[in-house]
Scaffold this motif. Structure first.
Motif, PDB file in Angstrom:
ATOM      1  N   SER A 100     190.736  70.561  -7.943  1.00 22.51           N
ATOM      2  CA  SER A 100     190.612  71.688  -6.908  1.00 22.51           C
ATOM      3  C   SER A 100     189.070  72.201  -7.218  1.00 22.51           C
ATOM      4  O   SER A 100     188.259  71.837  -8.186  1.00 22.51           O
ATOM      5  CB  SER A 100     191.765  72.777  -7.509  1.00 22.51           C
ATOM      6  N   PHE A 101     188.480  73.090  -6.329  1.00 17.16           N
ATOM      7  CA  PHE A 101     187.540  73.429  -6.679  1.00 17.16           C
ATOM      8  C   PHE A 101     187.324  74.330  -7.681  1.00 17.16           C
ATOM      9  O   PHE A 101     187.714  75.275  -8.154  1.00 17.16           O
ATOM     10  CB  PHE A 101     186.819  74.359  -5.192  1.00 17.16           C
ATOM     11  N   ALA A 102     186.357  74.030  -8.524  1.00 13.99           N
ATOM     12  CA  ALA A 102     185.903  74.502  -9.890  1.00 13.99           C
ATOM     13  C   ALA A 102     187.234  74.923 -10.699  1.00 13.99           C
ATOM     14  O   ALA A 102     187.157  75.887 -11.547  1.00 13.99           O
ATOM     15  CB  ALA A 102     185.097  75.906  -9.546  1.00 13.99           C
ATOM     16  N   ALA A 124     189.766  83.077  -1.069  1.00  9.42           N
ATOM     17  CA  ALA A 124     190.618  81.490  -0.632  1.00  9.42           C
ATOM     18  C   ALA A 124     189.238  80.582  -0.204  1.00  9.42           C
ATOM     19  O   ALA A 124     188.489  80.705   0.461  1.00  9.42           O
ATOM     20  CB  ALA A 124     191.622  81.586   0.483  1.00  9.42           C
ATOM     21  N   ILE A 125     189.422  79.409  -1.001  1.00  6.74           N
ATOM     22  CA  ILE A 125     188.548  78.067  -0.740  1.00  6.74           C
ATOM     23  C   ILE A 125     189.546  77.299   0.095  1.00  6.74           C
ATOM     24  O   ILE A 125     190.688  76.861  -0.216  1.00  6.74           O
ATOM     25  CB  ILE A 125     187.990  77.516  -1.922  1.00  6.74           C
ATOM     26  N   GLY A 185     193.703  73.933  -0.512  1.00  6.34           N
ATOM     27  CA  GLY A 185     193.559  72.449   0.155  1.00  6.34           C
ATOM     28  C   GLY A 185     192.911  72.421   1.304  1.00  6.34           C
ATOM     29  O   GLY A 185     192.015  73.241   1.705  1.00  6.34           O
ATOM     30  N   ASP A 186     193.245  71.390   2.128  1.00  5.15           N
ATOM     31  CA  ASP A 186     192.692  71.177   3.400  1.00  5.15           C
ATOM     32  C   ASP A 186     193.688  71.352   4.633  1.00  5.15           C
ATOM     33  O   ASP A 186     194.608  71.072   4.546  1.00  5.15           O
ATOM     34  CB  ASP A 186     192.081  69.728   3.638  1.00  5.15           C
ATOM     35  N   ILE A 224     186.085  80.998   1.974  1.00  3.81           N
ATOM     36  CA  ILE A 224     184.935  80.058   1.870  1.00  3.81           C
ATOM     37  C   ILE A 224     185.600  78.828   2.537  1.00  3.81           C
ATOM     38  O   ILE A 224     186.547  78.259   2.032  1.00  3.81           O
ATOM     39  CB  ILE A 224     184.488  79.910   0.664  1.00  3.81           C
ATOM     40  N   THR A 225     184.931  78.139   3.432  1.00  4.18           N
ATOM     41  CA  THR A 225     185.327  76.851   4.070  1.00  4.18           C
ATOM     42  C   THR A 225     184.484  75.888   3.743  1.00  4.18           C
ATOM     43  O   THR A 225     183.021  75.802   3.616  1.00  4.18           O
ATOM     44  CB  THR A 225     185.363  76.898   5.650  1.00  4.18           C
ATOM     45  N   LEU A 226     184.870  74.671   3.583  1.00  4.73           N
ATOM     46  CA  LEU A 226     184.283  73.346   2.758  1.00  4.73           C
ATOM     47  C   LEU A 226     184.312  72.581   4.277  1.00  4.73           C
ATOM     48  O   LEU A 226     185.505  71.854   4.325  1.00  4.73           O
ATOM     49  CB  LEU A 226     184.889  72.754   1.732  1.00  4.73           C
ATOM     50  N   GLY A 227     183.091  72.171   4.985  1.00  2.00           N
ATOM     51  CA  GLY A 227     183.149  71.453   6.076  1.00  2.00           C
ATOM     52  C   GLY A 227     183.282  69.802   5.356  1.00  2.00           C
ATOM     53  O   GLY A 227     182.747  69.588   4.595  1.00  2.00           O
TER      54      GLY A 227
END
Length: 425
Positions: A100-102, A124-125, A185-186, A224-227
């Motif tokens: 997961s992120f970090a 939330a990421i 997650g995505d 926070i969105t990860l593109g």
């Protein structure tokens, strides 16, 4: 030769078998060498019985062993190993578990708020694996995964360079600042129809916002969105707008991304008019942006037509170009940004191509003459005090990254800066 190989193979299998066999628990004089060396690795260390609760591994070599080999192994006899407890909580977490992120906990963010399984969180990421609206190189659909991989060394601790001297950020560990941070997650996004994919992202973002927070005084989660390519920001802005009203956008990019769709893409079909170079045009047109309050930072790519600059201003943007970093100091750049956005809810979007191609090769539309990672992170941390309600980092395309994953690592550090801005008091 076959006989020799079979004999060796049999001996090795026999020796390794001792590691997990009942011989592990025999006195060391009656155990094989491998069992003496590694037997304790296979044992529990949770204090279930006297033998296991010692937590200490030791062994004795058989007298028949070669003297030189005995001498080589002397270090291990004199330095017994201490194994961690069975829950492994005291062990290094860099490479354990699902990435997961970090290392923040995973959450089922798309559950209905009324569901018993619906989680509560403050930040939330979420990943947006989408890249079918690019104008040059695809591959950013794999960005969320590479960002998580690049974040493995994050997850706690203080940074002595976070923020300007005297900043509260230098005393902050954003992962332990009283905010519950989760990785959702995505969002499932189809690669076959942009209209459906973007709607999926909007519905996913809306579900994330519609959750209960934990932090006192925080009514709506921050996202926070990860593109993903930069088009995903449009749906993130739509969801943010529904909960926060019109927002001021701080847009770090080498491209303006306010292009008139008739100039970039829309001359063919209306579907193609929404892409990673026009999404800010539509964000302005649909009312997601506060009037005359948004700012570009790091612009350096050429315009397509002379009218592009006026159209950009009509969309409510001012700009700090990349070469302003050679003229203005960091404090002046930060001052201009803060004066522009004032006290409005702020959304920060970072296209990783704002960085120079030498710093971030893994991106879809690279441009020479960009920022260094230090310059970007310094300006981001300088935005302390703004009401940052959402953010994203986009256009990370790992297929074009170096084998050292430098783009993914830098992009992950950008998210770390977002977390600092969202959690500092």
């Amino acid at each position: 030769m076959k006989t020799s190989l079979l004999l060796i193979s049999g001996l090795v299998s026999s020796a390794l078998g001792n590691v997990v066999s009942s011989q592990t628990f025999l006195p060391s004089k009656n155990r094989g060498l491998l069992s003496q060396l590694y037997g304790e690795v296979m044992e529990a260390h949770d204090g279930l019985d006297d033998f296991q609760s010692q937590h200490i591994a030791s062994f004795e070599l058989d007298d028949s062993e070669d003297p030189e080999f005995q001498a080589m192994c002397g270090f291990y006899e004199q330095s017994p190993a201490k194994y961690p407890d069975d829950d492994l909580s005291s062990d290094l977490q860099l490479f354990s578990g699902i990435v997961s992120f970090a290392h923040v906990p995973m959450a089922r963010c798309f559950e209905q708020r009324s569901s018993k399984k619906a989680p509560k969180y403050d930040i939330a990421i979420v990943g947006a694996p989408f890249d079918t609206s690019v104008s040059y190189r695809p591959g950013a659909r794999f960005g969320p995964n590479s960002l998580r991989q690049g974040s493995r060394r994050l997850g706690g601790g203080y940074l002595p360079v976070r923020g300007f001297p005297g900043s509260k950020l230098r005393q902050l560990d954003p992962y332990n600042a009283g905010y519950k941070i989760v990785d959702c997650g995505d969002v499932p996004m189809t690669p076959f129809d942009n209209r459906i994919a973007l709607n999926q992202l909007y519905r996913g973002q809306r579900a994330i916002y519609n959750k209960t927070t934990v932090k006192d005084g925080l009514k709506v989660p921050k996202v926070i969105t990860l593109g993903g390519d930069h088009t995903v920001t449009l749906m993130a802005l739509r969801a943010a707008y529904e909960h926060n009203g019109p927002v001021a956008v701080i847009h770090f990019d080498s491209h303006i991304d306010t292009w008139d769709p008739r100039v970039l893409g829309g001359g063919i079909t209306k579907t193609q008019s929404i892409n990673h170079g026009t999404f800010l045009h539509f964000a302005h047109e649909w009312g997601y942006l506060a009037a005359e309050k948004s700012m570009h930072v790091g612009i350096r790519a050429p315009f397509i037509m002379k009218s592009d600059e006026k159209h950009d201003q009509d969309c409510g943007f001012e700009k700090i170009v990349a070469r302003d970093f050679d003229i203005l100091g960091f404090k002046e750049i930060v001052k201009k940004i803060k004066e522009r956005v004032a006290d409005l809810p702020v959304y920060i979007t970072v296209d990783i191509d704002v960085l120079d191609i030498a710093v971030a090769p893994g991106t879809g539309t690279p441009e020479p003459g960009g920022l260094t990672s230090r310059e970007l992170l310094t300006v981001l941390d300088g935005l302390e005090g703004l009401n940052v309600i959402g953010a994203d980092v986009v256009e990370v395309s790992p297929a074009f990254d170096s084998n050292g994953e430098i783009t993914s690592i830098v992009a992950a550090q950008v998210v770390d800066s977002f977390l600092g801005l969202m959690t500092v008091n």
